[in-house]
Scaffold this active site. Structure first.
Site, PDB file in Angstrom:
ATOM      1  CG  ASP A  98      48.757  62.255  39.128  1.00  0.00           C
ATOM      2  OD1 ASP A  98      48.633  61.685  40.228  1.00  0.00           O
ATOM      3  OD2 ASP A  98      48.493  61.689  38.045  1.00  0.00           O
ATOM      4  CD  GLU A 120      54.301  59.042  37.124  1.00  0.00           C
ATOM      5  OE1 GLU A 120      54.282  57.809  36.945  1.00  0.00           O
ATOM      6  OE2 GLU A 120      53.383  59.658  37.697  1.00  0.00           O
ATOM      7  CD  GLU A 134      44.035  62.644  39.398  1.00  0.00           C
ATOM      8  OE1 GLU A 134      43.697  61.918  40.349  1.00  0.00           O
ATOM      9  OE2 GLU A 134      43.207  63.148  38.614  1.00  0.00           O
ATOM     10  CG  HIS A 215      40.952  54.488  41.004  1.00  0.00           C
ATOM     11  ND1 HIS A 215      41.753  53.658  40.257  1.00  0.00           N
ATOM     12  CD2 HIS A 215      41.684  55.603  41.230  1.00  0.00           C
ATOM     13  CE1 HIS A 215      42.914  54.240  40.057  1.00  0.00           C
ATOM     14  NE2 HIS A 215      42.905  55.420  40.628  1.00  0.00           N
ATOM     15  NE  ARG A 217      39.344  62.788  43.658  1.00  0.00           N
ATOM     16  CZ  ARG A 217      38.624  63.019  44.753  1.00  0.00           C
ATOM     17  NH1 ARG A 217      37.385  63.440  44.635  1.00  0.00           N
ATOM     18  NH2 ARG A 217      39.140  62.835  45.960  1.00  0.00           N
ATOM     19  CG  HIS A 247      39.557  52.878  44.820  1.00  0.00           C
ATOM     20  ND1 HIS A 247      39.088  53.798  45.731  1.00  0.00           N
ATOM     21  CD2 HIS A 247      40.859  53.204  44.603  1.00  0.00           C
ATOM     22  CE1 HIS A 247      40.053  54.640  46.028  1.00  0.00           C
ATOM     23  NE2 HIS A 247      41.138  54.306  45.362  1.00  0.00           N
TER      24      HIS A 247
END
Length: 373
Positions: A98, A120, A134, A215, A217, A247
């Site tokens: 993604d 996936e 994503e 991590h 967004r 991260h």
């Protein structure tokens, strides 16, 4: 029979982990000429995976830049990946998951009428802003791909609901289980690959380890602050320790370092290479995460996962009982973590639940599909 040229594209650490088993399979198979292009959307943490897996890219775009915008990254990816495709002229392009790299790779291939295999495929949360960006990246790839390698029946069903031709959708399992089995065997053969946590293990001897990663967004700002608050409150317990590979994104580090530095029961450490992350999964009691891959990896080792997101595109783990969605409310995170730490029956129910994400043979299935499609 002429060998098919497969151009596999990835740019982040999670993509590399999920695609190196397929890269190994393609490279060892005389039906294919395997070529690898990395965008380096991540750099150092991508290189760690390439090194341990023994994957040497044929093309490295090295696109990581400080404070890069999504549109700037996407523009650079489209043009850079397009040039590689024009040079290689592959029979298939393989992308995973993604990321901006995967979405741009699929789009650049579409512009050249090169068929795309999506590893996936079919994960959906139903909310285009969670996970962001994503969810939309996956939907774009799903529109373009000619071969959809869905990890589960649930993800395959999501594709057919979107009117994807069922003949192009195949349930293969998730290659992350292939990767985890591979790295676990490597550690067994070469224990020195994962001894870097020895000092932390000694420091926290006698305490139960809780692993933490964060991590996403969509959690930047208030979500990360709430997660940090939850970790700080859990650290008040004297029977546990929290190990948190932080991260490198400055948005993450500023919050976590500011809130958690100096706490006796919290180890803020640099991102772990893949063998050491597998070791963390092995020694921990449970995982707190907003990551996608950890929702798949930890259950394979019998470790419950509390998912610190509002939605997940991996509902199979929730349905199977290996994971629980807790959002980013600090009170909820703390309460659910304490429940698992204090209630043996609740913990056992999650730890013993069936892992729905694969059997370690996904890469071989995908290779066969690429040969026959």
């Amino acid at each position: 029979m002429t060998a098919r040229k497969i151009l596999t594209i990835f740019g982040t650490r999670p993509e590399a982990i999920k695609l190196f088993p397929l890269a190994h399979a393609l490279d060892a198979d005389e039906r294919f000429v395997s070529r690898i292009c990395v965008s380096a959307q991540h750099r150092d943490i991508l290189d760690q995976v390439l090194q341990i897996a023994g994957v040497v890219p044929d093309h490295d775009l090295n696109l990581m830049r400080p404070d890069q915008t999504l549109d700037g990254l996407t523009a650079a990816l489209l043009t850079g990946l397009g040039k590689v495709m024009d040079e290689e002229k592959p029979d298939w392009v393989v992308v995973q998951g993604d990321t901006a790299t995967a979405m741009s790779g699929a789009l650049a291939a579409y512009y050249r009428q090169i068929p795309v295999c999506h590893v996936e495929a079919g994960l959906r949360s139903g909310n285009i802003y969670h996970p962001w960006p994503e969810e939309v990246n996956r939907k774009v790839i799903g529109t373009i791909a000619r071969l959809h390698c869905a990890p589960t029946e649930t993800s395959a069903a999501a594709l057919t609901r979107e009117n994807v031709d069922p003949a192009t959708v195949h349930v293969t399992g998730n290659t992350i289980i292939d990767a985890l089995q591979w790295v676990t065997k490597r550690i067994g053969d070469e224990p020195s690959l994962a001894t870097g946590l020895a000092d932390i293990e000694a420091r926290f001897a006698g305490k139960r380890i809780v692993g933490v990663t964060s991590h996403r967004r969509e959690n930047f700002g208030g979500g990360l602050e709430a997660i940090a608050d939850a970790v700080r409150r859990l650290a008040a317990r004297d029977d546990i320790a929290l190990v948190f590979p932080v991260h490198p994104n400055p948005n993450v580090r500023a919050v976590m370092n500011g809130a958690l530095e100096g706490l006796n029961n919290v180890a803020l450490i640099e991102p772990l290479d893949y063998p050491h992350f597998a070791r963390l999964l092995d020694i921990c009691t449970l995982m707190l995460t907003d990551s996608g891959g950890v929702q798949e990896e930890a259950p394979a080792l019998g470790k419950p996962v509390l998912v610190m997101r509002e939605t997940t595109e991996r509902p199979e783990g929730i349905e199977a009982g290996t994971a629980k969605l807790v959002g980013t409310d600090a009170d909820v995170i703390v309460a659910e973590a304490n429940r698992l730490l204090d209630d043996e029956a609740a913990y056992s129910a999650m730890a013993r639940a069936h892992n729905p994400f694969g059997d370690g043979n996904s890469s071989a299935r995908i290779a066969d599909l690429l040969a026959s499609s």
